[in-house]
Design a protein around this motif. Structure first.
Motif, mmCIF file in Angstrom:
data_model
loop_
_atom_site.group_PDB
_atom_site.id
_atom_site.type_symbol
_atom_site.label_atom_id
_atom_site.label_comp_id
_atom_site.label_asym_id
_atom_site.label_seq_id
_atom_site.Cartn_x
_atom_site.Cartn_y
_atom_site.Cartn_z
ATOM 1 N N UNK A 104 32.150 -24.423 50.210
ATOM 2 C CA UNK A 104 33.367 -25.220 50.389
ATOM 3 C C UNK A 104 34.305 -24.622 51.431
ATOM 4 N N UNK A 105 35.037 -25.511 52.093
ATOM 5 C CA UNK A 105 36.085 -25.090 53.018
ATOM 6 C C UNK A 105 37.272 -24.540 52.218
ATOM 7 N N UNK A 106 38.277 -24.041 52.914
ATOM 8 C CA UNK A 106 39.460 -23.483 52.257
ATOM 9 C C UNK A 106 40.174 -24.557 51.440
ATOM 10 N N UNK A 107 40.739 -24.175 50.284
ATOM 11 C CA UNK A 107 41.425 -25.160 49.438
ATOM 12 C C UNK A 107 42.515 -25.928 50.173
ATOM 13 N N UNK A 108 43.240 -25.257 51.083
ATOM 14 C CA UNK A 108 44.301 -25.940 51.830
ATOM 15 C C UNK A 108 43.727 -27.055 52.693
ATOM 16 N N UNK A 109 42.591 -26.787 53.319
ATOM 17 C CA UNK A 109 41.938 -27.806 54.147
ATOM 18 C C UNK A 109 41.419 -28.956 53.287
#
Length: 351
Positions: free
Chosen positions: A310-315
């Motif tokens: 997964x990508x960063x939670x913010x993204x």
């Protein structure tokens, strides 16, 4: 192994549940693509088996829908790219050749669909053949990709042969969806042909589903344990039993419609023409949920989980806002198109 045990230590909050949301959205997009674009790929597969006079009616049966159906493929692959970039690179890198062949098939279909409407009648057969070839190539490529994913991208001769067999099975499944769609959307001689096509392709579909169901637990000890450990075995037993019931019910509908056609019972043909398509869709939905359960939480079997990729939670949070705006719009115009063009397909006219 319990999926909870695969969650990285200390992972909580948005970093835990955002990948779950995105894998569900991606799964929904791919399921809708397989069903919706599956039937128009199936119609393309059967195009060369129809008489020239019937081909325009077959194209008319998918014309208002086929281009929008491919939107779900774009959405599904797009979600894989932005939400799970690590898995996107691994999967598409390993499947470079079948992905390229799929794109060639889809491009060929799009070109043929438009050009057949513009050329003189004596040249239309060439573009009908191109539409058929593109549909078959895209179907085989997608099935081969599925087979490679299940086997963990096994490049051995046995792995490649299995993937090709799954490609044939998925093409048969699409052919079943296409024939069932024609049973629903057409009448007369073309509907009778579609009944024969559906009976033929149903057995290939069943063989493909059986092959995936048997092979998936065999290639992964963790998947085997998920299906055959107690009490999971009894909890999951309804999935294969329901699949078998849907296959039998499909044969019942096809037999009933064949009898109605032979006796000239037009009311019976209209009343039950939805049955084969509903059963075919149900088979795909059940197979999808079985495969999703087998693979979860991996995106690449036994290698990459949704949390690892997964990508960063913010993204993900920013992309989730966009997805929640786009998804209802796609669902809305898809539902609107199917409502406007409901009923039997009419003769195709070009102004």
């Amino acid at each position: 192994m319990n999926p909870v045990d695969l969650v990285p230590a200390g992972l909580t909050g948005a970093a835990f549940w955002l990948p779950l949301i995105f894998v569900c959205l991606m799964g929904l997009a791919m399921l809708l693509y397989v069903i919706l674009d599956g039937y128009d790929l199936g119609v393309g597969i059967w195009l060369q088996r129809a008489e020239p006079a019937q081909r325009d009616r077959m194209i008319a049966a998918i014309g208002p829908f086929w281009d929008a159906n491919e939107t779900w493929l774009v959405l599904g692959v797009g979600l894989l790219l932005v939400a799970f970039p690590l898995a996107h690179g691994v999967i598409l890198g390993a499947l470079y050749l079948p992905v390229a062949l799929m794109l060639v098939g889809l491009i060929l279909r799009g070109v043929a669909f438009d050009f057949r409407a513009k050329v003189k009648s004596e040249k239309k057969a060439r573009w009908d053949l191109a539409f058929h070839a593109g549909s078959l190539l895209a179907s085989l490529a997608q099935g081969t990709m599925l087979g490679q994913l299940i086997t963990g991208f096994d490049a051995s001769p046995a792995g490649l042969l299995f993937s090709i067999f799954i490609g044939l099975g998925l093409a048969a499944g699409y052919a079943l969806l296409g024939a069932s769609w024609l049973i629903l959307k057409t009448e007369g001689a073309l509907q009778l042909r579609a009944l024969r096509w559906a009976r033929l392709s149903a057995w290939g579909t069943g063989a493909g589903i059986a092959a995936v169901s048997i092979a998936t637990p065999l290639v992964s000890p963790s998947i085997f344990a998920k299906w055959f450990s107690l009490p999971q075995f009894f909890a999951l037993l309804p999935i294969p039993l329901a699949s078998l019931a849907m296959f039998v019910l499909l044969q019942v509908f096809l037999s009933r419609l064949k009898v109605d056609a032979g006796s000239g019972n037009a009311n019976g043909l209209r009343r039950w023409s939805w049955g084969p398509f509903a059963c075919s869709v149900s088979l795909f939905v059940l197979a999808f949920f079985g495969l999703a359960y087998s693979l979860f939480p991996y995106l690449v079997p036994d290698r990459i989980t949704i949390w690892n990729a997964a990508a960063a939670p913010e993204s993900l949070m920013v992309m989730l806002v966009g997805a929640l705006l786009v998804l209802p719009a796609i669902l809305g115009y898809t539902a609107f198109a199917y409502r406007v063009f409901r009923g039997k397909a009419s003769d195709l006219h070009y102004g």
